[in-house]
Each structure stands twice: as structure tokens, then as C-alpha cells.
Design a protein around this motif. Structure first.
Motif, short mmCIF file in Angstrom:
data_model
loop_
_atom_site.label_atom_id
_atom_site.label_comp_id
_atom_site.label_asym_id
_atom_site.label_seq_id
_atom_site.Cartn_x
_atom_site.Cartn_y
_atom_site.Cartn_z
N ASP A 80 -4.22 -3.38 4.20
CA ASP A 80 -5.55 -3.16 3.64
C ASP A 80 -5.48 -2.98 2.12
O ASP A 80 -6.35 -3.46 1.39
N LYS A 81 -4.43 -2.33 1.64
CA LYS A 81 -4.28 -2.14 0.19
C LYS A 81 -3.88 -3.43 -0.52
O LYS A 81 -4.05 -3.53 -1.74
N LEU A 82 -3.36 -4.39 0.23
CA LEU A 82 -2.93 -5.66 -0.37
C LEU A 82 -3.93 -6.78 -0.14
O LEU A 82 -3.72 -7.90 -0.63
N HIS A 83 -5.03 -6.49 0.56
CA HIS A 83 -5.89 -7.58 1.05
C HIS A 83 -6.56 -8.38 -0.06
O HIS A 83 -6.97 -9.53 0.15
N ILE A 138 6.64 4.05 4.97
CA ILE A 138 6.16 5.30 4.37
C ILE A 138 6.42 5.30 2.87
O ILE A 138 5.57 5.67 2.06
N PHE A 139 7.62 4.85 2.50
CA PHE A 139 7.99 4.81 1.08
C PHE A 139 7.14 3.80 0.32
O PHE A 139 6.67 4.08 -0.80
N ILE A 140 6.93 2.63 0.89
CA ILE A 140 6.08 1.62 0.25
C ILE A 140 4.67 2.16 0.04
O ILE A 140 4.08 2.02 -1.03
N ASN A 141 4.14 2.79 1.07
CA ASN A 141 2.79 3.36 0.99
C ASN A 141 2.71 4.42 -0.11
O ASN A 141 1.74 4.48 -0.89
#
Length: 323
Positions: free
Chosen positions: A237-240, A147-150
């Protein structure tokens, strides 16, 4: 840097019982990626001179791995043998860690010492792996960290900075270390929430200039929530677009015991009820190592939320300090 997994996957049957490929990138050492031709199990072998002392490791095991020494006519061999093929991916990370640590060594004795240090570190990680999925406690711990990373990604903090600060998989006292700033994450679904501190190092500020604590209060829901799996998917998905960062993220998940084969265990859905942000300073009620009598360690305790109201801060204070 050599990719040990790609070497194993490229090995073809030769008729020998053990298929061996020398790791040429560490030419000053005799190290080999090996495959058992019968079982398909991976091995790693480091061969050293007979005058090098290898500690007694015969039949030394931890979950899924056996480690032993073997004497040949001309040398001694340290063998690290995967005995559970379900753990191939995490075993590859384990051996990769050894290779990276010994690349810059200048002697067989130094390489052996560094290898043993990595072995003892990874034993703790392997011992936490559950073949029926992570325990609920570990799931919630990982859930809070994700959650924190996101949140940090959505607030435009550089992803390489976020991922490199994520120390949870390395068993650091703090879940995240951004230079001299530490961040500890807690998550609970209890109807009577408190701050559950698992050891005296978590809220110790001795080795950091600033320490923040974030508590996520969540509740179980049947729909319109998030799960451990969905958070992993969102972040992936945000790192893809950056395969190196995505690979790093997936490796960290493996280190924490999040295995793709166990995904069916991680679909419980939650929603966030409340988030509390705290600044940990010398007045914050806590137990730290310097306060404990000699011989006492791994002290766990709980803190009532009403006792730490005065230490609450706004979330932007944390994000601003990390930029």
C-alpha cells in the motif's frame, strides 16, 4: 528491456506444436520465448552454432523446471522448459534474469556461460519453494525483513534505496546491504530467546565497513497484531503510487517463495515484545570463516543474549547511518 511474460501471454495458437517468438532485442543471439500449444507450458530456447559446447544437461531438472540440450540439423538448442504451471510467475522472473544478463554479451559462448550461471543460482531458489507454503522458519525470516522494511519506510528512508539494499532474496550473507553497511535481521518467538546464527558469513565484517544486527522478539497473539500477509499488504500500500517499485517488491517476494496461492498459510498473528539493536565489531562473540579449520563451513550456532549486552545500541544510530 523486453518483458518475457508479456510475450508469452500474447502468443496465440498457430497450429504448430510449439509457438515461437524470437526476442528481437538481443538480435546477435537466437533466443525464443515459446509456448507448448497443447499444455500451455512456457519454454525458453537459445539456439547456438554446433561448435559451441553445451555441458551435459539432458534430463537436468529442478523443482518445476526441466533443462536439456537438443541437436537440430543446423544448430544446438538449449531448452528451459516449465513443467509446473503453478510456477509461471517465478519462471518468468528466472528467464527475465537470463535475458538481462546475456543482452550485453558479444558471443554465443559468453551468452551460454552467463545463462548457465543464472541457472545454477536459480536452482537454489526453486528448490526452496514449497507447494504447501514456506516453512515456519522461512516465514519468520521474511517477517523480520518486512518489519525492518516497514520501519525504514516510516522513517522516510527512500524506498528505492531500501528495496535495492534488500539482498535476502539473492542469498547474500547479509539481509540488507546499504553500500558498505550491512544489516542482519533475526526474529524469534522463543520463550528463551537467543541469537541463532546460521552460517559463518552472517556476522563476518570482512566485506563491510559497518555491520548491525537487529533481533525482534515476538509472541503469538489472537488479535491486534500483524501477520506476514498484513505486512505485505502494508508495504504494498505504501508503494502503490510507484508501480515499478511495487513490481520490484512483489518480485522479491516471489524469489523468497511467497506465492499468492499460499496466502492462507500466512495469517498467524504476532506482536513485538522487544527489539534489540547491536553493533557487530571485532569483539562481538561470533564465528567467522577465518577462524574455522580448513574444510569446515555452514557453521550454525547460538549466542546467549546476556553475552552481548555491551554491544547494544539505540535504533537511531542505524537509521542515521543509512541516510
Amino acid at each position: 528491456m523486453v518483458n518475457i511474460k508479456s510475450i508469452w501471454e500474447a502468443q496465440k495458437p498457430t497450429g504448430d506444436f510449439i509457438i515461437k517468438t524470437r526476442l528481437e532485442n538481443i538480435a546477435h543471439l537466437n533466443c525464443y520465448a515459446c509456448t507448448n500449444n497443447i499444455t500451455g507450458q512456457y519454454l525458453y530456447i537459445m539456439s547456438v552454432a554446433k561448435n559451441v559446447v553445451i555441458p551435459e544437461l539432458k534430463n537436468y531438472r529442478f523443482k518445476g523446471v526441466e533443462i536439456f540440450s537438443f541437436e537440430t540439423d543446423s544448430s544446438l538448442e538449449l531448452n528451459i522448459h516449465l513443467i509446473d504451471n503453478e510456477l509461471k510467475d517465478i519462471f518468468a522472473l528466472f528467464i527475465q534474469n537470463i535475458i538481462e544478463d546475456i543482452t550485453t554479451t558479444t558471443s554465443e559462448n559468453e551468452a551460454l556461460t552467463k545463462t548457465l550461471n543464472v541457472i545454477f543460482k536459480w536452482k537454489k531458489l526453486f528448490d526452496k519453494i514449497s507447494f504447501s507454503g514456506m516453512s515456519l522458519e522461512y516465514q519468520k525470516g521474511l517477517l523480520g525483513e518486512l518489519i525492518f522494511i516497514n520501519y525504514l519506510i516510516d522513517n522516510n528512508l527512500p524506498t528505492d534505496k531500501i528495496l535495492s539494499a534488500w539482498t535476502g532474496p539473492e542469498q547474500d550473507d547479509k539481509d540488507f546491504r546499504f553500500g558498505d553497511i550491512g544489516v542482519e535481521i533475526k526474529l524469534t518467538s522463543s520463550k528463551h530467546p537467543s541469537l541463532k546464527i546460521t552460517n559463518e558469513g552472517q556476522l563476518d565484517t570482512q566485506n563491510v565497513d559497518k555491520l548491525y544486527l537487529i533481533l525482534y522478539l515476538v509472541e503469538n497473539v489472537k488479535e491486534n497484531g500483524f501477520s506476514l500477509n498484513s505486512l505485505v499488504f502494508q508495504i504494498s500500500d505504501k508503494l502503490h503510487l510507484d508501480l515499478d517499485k511495487l513490481k520490484f517488491f512483489n518480485e522479491r517476494l516471489l524469489l523468497l517463495g511467497y506465492l499468492a496461492s499460499d496466502e492462507q498459510h500466512y495469517n498467524t498473528m504476532y506482536s513485538i515484545k522487544q527489539i534489540y539493536y547491536y553493533n557487530i565489531n571485532q569483539d562481538f562473540p561470533r564465528i567467522i570463516k577465518s577462524q574455522l579449520p580448513s574444510g569446515i563451513y555452514n557453521t550454525s550456532y547460538s549466542i546467549e543474549l546476556s553475552a552481548v549486552d555491551e554491544f547494544k545500541i539505540e535504533p537511531h544510530i542505524i537509521t542515521n547511518s543509512l541516510n
